[in-house]
Design an enzyme around this catalytic site. Structure first.
Site, PDB file in Angstrom:
ATOM      1  N   ASP A   1       0.359  -0.090  13.432  1.00 40.99           N
ATOM      2  CA  ASP A   1       0.758   1.159  14.103  1.00 40.99           C
ATOM      3  C   ASP A   1       1.079   0.921  15.572  1.00 40.99           C
ATOM      4  O   ASP A   1       1.757   1.727  16.199  1.00 40.99           O
ATOM      5  CB  ASP A   1      -0.355   2.202  13.945  1.00 40.99           C
ATOM      6  CG  ASP A   1      -1.700   1.635  14.363  1.00 40.99           C
ATOM      7  OD1 ASP A   1      -1.982   1.559  15.555  1.00 40.99           O
ATOM      8  OD2 ASP A   1      -2.475   1.231  13.458  1.00 40.99           O
TER       9      ASP A   1
ATOM     10  N   PRO B   1      -5.378  -7.002   0.673  1.00 40.53           N
ATOM     11  CA  PRO B   1      -5.079  -8.143   1.542  1.00 40.53           C
ATOM     12  C   PRO B   1      -6.045  -8.294   2.715  1.00 40.53           C
ATOM     13  O   PRO B   1      -6.085  -9.341   3.361  1.00 40.53           O
ATOM     14  CB  PRO B   1      -3.656  -7.849   2.054  1.00 40.53           C
ATOM     15  CG  PRO B   1      -3.452  -6.392   1.876  1.00 40.53           C
ATOM     16  CD  PRO B   1      -4.303  -5.983   0.706  1.00 40.53           C
TER      17      PRO B   1
ATOM     18  N   GLU C   1       0.932  -8.434  11.541  1.00 37.91           N
ATOM     19  CA  GLU C   1       0.724  -7.322  10.588  1.00 37.91           C
ATOM     20  C   GLU C   1       1.394  -7.710   9.268  1.00 37.91           C
ATOM     21  O   GLU C   1       2.580  -8.022   9.242  1.00 37.91           O
ATOM     22  CB  GLU C   1       1.339  -6.044  11.172  1.00 37.91           C
ATOM     23  CG  GLU C   1       1.662  -4.945  10.168  1.00 37.91           C
ATOM     24  CD  GLU C   1       0.461  -4.382   9.430  1.00 37.91           C
ATOM     25  OE1 GLU C   1      -0.445  -3.862  10.081  1.00 37.91           O
ATOM     26  OE2 GLU C   1       0.441  -4.460   8.178  1.00 37.91           O
TER      27      GLU C   1
ATOM     28  N   GLN D   1       0.823  -1.214   0.000  1.00 39.88           N
ATOM     29  CA  GLN D   1       0.000   0.000   0.000  1.00 39.88           C
ATOM     30  C   GLN D   1       0.857   1.264   0.000  1.00 39.88           C
ATOM     31  O   GLN D   1       2.059   1.202   0.262  1.00 39.88           O
ATOM     32  CB  GLN D   1      -0.893   0.009   1.248  1.00 39.88           C
ATOM     33  CG  GLN D   1      -0.128  -0.201   2.550  1.00 39.88           C
ATOM     34  CD  GLN D   1      -0.890  -1.036   3.568  1.00 39.88           C
ATOM     35  OE1 GLN D   1      -2.113  -1.100   3.523  1.00 39.88           O
ATOM     36  NE2 GLN D   1      -0.196  -1.677   4.480  1.00 39.88           N
TER      37      GLN D   1
ATOM     38  N   ASP E   1      -7.746  -5.609  13.760  1.00 35.98           N
ATOM     39  CA  ASP E   1      -7.543  -4.162  13.579  1.00 35.98           C
ATOM     40  C   ASP E   1      -7.078  -3.953  12.142  1.00 35.98           C
ATOM     41  O   ASP E   1      -5.936  -3.612  11.876  1.00 35.98           O
ATOM     42  CB  ASP E   1      -6.483  -3.700  14.586  1.00 35.98           C
ATOM     43  CG  ASP E   1      -6.287  -2.202  14.580  1.00 35.98           C
ATOM     44  OD1 ASP E   1      -7.020  -1.494  13.861  1.00 35.98           O
ATOM     45  OD2 ASP E   1      -5.388  -1.732  15.302  1.00 35.98           O
ATOM     46  N   SER E   2      -8.006  -4.173  11.225  1.00 34.71           N
ATOM     47  CA  SER E   2      -7.615  -4.234   9.816  1.00 34.71           C
ATOM     48  C   SER E   2      -7.985  -2.966   9.058  1.00 34.71           C
ATOM     49  O   SER E   2      -8.749  -2.136   9.541  1.00 34.71           O
ATOM     50  CB  SER E   2      -8.318  -5.416   9.141  1.00 34.71           C
ATOM     51  OG  SER E   2      -9.669  -5.097   8.964  1.00 34.71           O
TER      52      SER E   2
HETATM   53  N1  SAM Z   1      -7.361   1.716  12.705  1.00 31.83           N
HETATM   54  C1  SAM Z   1      -7.312   1.455  11.348  1.00 31.83           C
HETATM   55  C2  SAM Z   1      -8.540   1.673  10.552  1.00 31.83           C
HETATM   56  O1  SAM Z   1      -9.601   1.133  10.904  1.00 31.83           O
HETATM   57  O2  SAM Z   1      -8.477   2.388   9.587  1.00 31.83           O
HETATM   58  C3  SAM Z   1      -6.606   0.175  11.048  1.00 31.83           C
HETATM   59  C4  SAM Z   1      -5.162   0.420  11.352  1.00 31.83           C
HETATM   60  S1  SAM Z   1      -3.969  -0.731  11.003  1.00 31.83           S
HETATM   61  C5  SAM Z   1      -2.748   0.366  10.365  1.00 31.83           C
HETATM   62  C6  SAM Z   1      -4.516  -1.726   9.627  1.00 31.83           C
HETATM   63  C7  SAM Z   1      -3.435  -2.679   9.185  1.00 31.83           C
HETATM   64  O3  SAM Z   1      -4.005  -3.896   8.703  1.00 31.83           O
HETATM   65  C8  SAM Z   1      -2.575  -2.171   8.032  1.00 31.83           C
HETATM   66  O4  SAM Z   1      -1.295  -1.810   8.494  1.00 31.83           O
HETATM   67  C9  SAM Z   1      -2.537  -3.338   7.023  1.00 31.83           C
HETATM   68  O5  SAM Z   1      -1.261  -3.550   6.475  1.00 31.83           O
HETATM   69  C10 SAM Z   1      -2.993  -4.488   7.910  1.00 31.83           C
HETATM   70  N2  SAM Z   1      -3.544  -5.635   7.162  1.00 31.83           N
HETATM   71  C11 SAM Z   1      -4.393  -5.621   6.101  1.00 31.83           C
HETATM   72  N3  SAM Z   1      -4.658  -6.869   5.690  1.00 31.83           N
HETATM   73  C12 SAM Z   1      -3.967  -7.714   6.520  1.00 31.83           C
HETATM   74  C13 SAM Z   1      -3.846  -9.126   6.601  1.00 31.83           C
HETATM   75  N4  SAM Z   1      -4.475  -9.942   5.733  1.00 31.83           N
HETATM   76  N5  SAM Z   1      -3.072  -9.651   7.584  1.00 31.83           N
HETATM   77  C14 SAM Z   1      -2.422  -8.840   8.464  1.00 31.83           C
HETATM   78  N6  SAM Z   1      -2.499  -7.483   8.427  1.00 31.83           N
HETATM   79  C15 SAM Z   1      -3.264  -6.927   7.472  1.00 31.83           C
END
Ligand code: SAM
Length: 280
Positions: A91, A167, A111, A36, A160-161
């Site tokens: 984060d 992905p 993550e 991303q 927390d995705s």
């Molecule tokens: N608080 C946030 C929101 O609701 O907008 C979510 C924050 S957190 C940064 C989301 C994270 O999920 C991202 O860093 C992303 O890379 C991760 N992510 C997405 N798909 C994933 C997967 N299949 N497995 C593990 N992490 C994943």
């Protein structure tokens, strides 16, 4: 002729006809990772802000509301959450809240994108501070695959995705929640961020439906979130048993929170009819 100084604004397009813009001091970091586009901006009114693919993820000013509500309601609903898994959440804000619970022996962060974790450690050090806790293990793996390989391992799983694109799509499916059930120990609880009840009613419904066959008891609960679409957010918790409405005031007070309390926990069970209708 003197010109007014240029203003830098950063905007999230939150719908066809809606944008949220914050005036920014400067762009601190920008890169395109394998997964991303990662952008960190210093804003005048919300402090530093992390964007992924053009969407707000975290701002220093309001992140505590989201992270406390995602972590503490399910954690406090478990009598002794010793092993905890956070999927996504690179984060570090959710893990920071998880390790406030003294019962936690190990917290795993799964993550997918190592660059999110690295960028947040550098530019959002307070949010990422929990990642340095000795009980935390950071893995850079796809949560969809990880969950299938771990049976009977966790007391609480927090999802927390990002939004259900790329992905993250697999994190919204019934198969994923069936695997979460297998990965939980007896009495385990899962909880996921489930988007805005105003503008993402389809996602709210989808998360609840995906949990349904694996988790007979579910709780949809809400909180304000100024920088997320519509300023109002939802979370969905699932368990094999009803979640407790009342939790220990002493245990909650020991968390030193700014939003979550035992009273906020109880109030989360009061669901406005428009939101309840989304999951009927
Ligand atoms: N608080 C946030 C929101 O609701 O907008 C979510 C924050 S957190 C940064 C989301 C994270 O999920 C991202 O860093 C992303 O890379 C991760 N992510 C997405 N798909 C994933 C997967 N299949 N497995 C593990 N992490 C994943």
């Amino acid at each position: 002729m003197s010109r007014p100084p240029m203003e830098l604004w950063i905007e999230e397009i939150q719908g066809k006809d809606v944008r949220l813009g914050l005036r920014a001091k400067t762009v601190l970091h920008r890169e395109v990772s394998e997964f991303q586009e990662i952008l960190v901006v210093d804003t005048l009114s919300y402090g530093r802000a992390l964007f992924l693919d053009g969407t707000f993820q975290v701002t220093e000013k309001d992140e505590f509301v989201y992270h406390e509500m995602l972590a503490h309601l399910p954690m406090m609903s478990h009598p002794s959450p010793r092993r905890v898994l956070v999927i996504g959440g690179g984060d570090g804000g959710t893990i920071r809240e998880v390790v406030k619970h003294k019962e936690v022996e190990e917290a795993v962060l799964c993550e997918i994108d190592p660059r999110v974790t690295a960028v947040c450690r550098e530019y959002l050090p307070e949010v990422a501070s929990g990642l340095a806790d000795p009980r935390v293990r950071v893995l850079h793996e796809d949560g969809v695959s990880y969950i299938k390989e771990h049976k009977n391992s966790f007391d609480v799983i927090l999802v927390d995705s990002t939004d259900p694109v790329g992905p993250a799509v697999g994190l919204y499916s019934p198969e994923f929640y069936a695997a979460c059930k297998e990965a939980l120990r007896a009495g385990g609880i899962v909880c996921a961020q489930s988007e805005s009840p105003f503008v993402n009613g389809d996602v709210v419904r989808r998360v609840s439906q995906s949990m349904q066959s694996s988790f007979p008891h579910r709780l949809l609960y809400l909180s304000p979130l100024p920088t997320y679409p519509s300023g109002f957010w939802s979370f969905t918790a699932g368990a094999g048993q009803p979640l407790p409405r009342e939790v220990s005031k002493e245990r909650a007070a020991a968390l030193a929170t700014r939003y979550y309390t035992a009273e906020v926990h109880e109030a989360a069970f009061a669901l406005p009819p428009f939101a309840a209708a989304l999951i009927e």
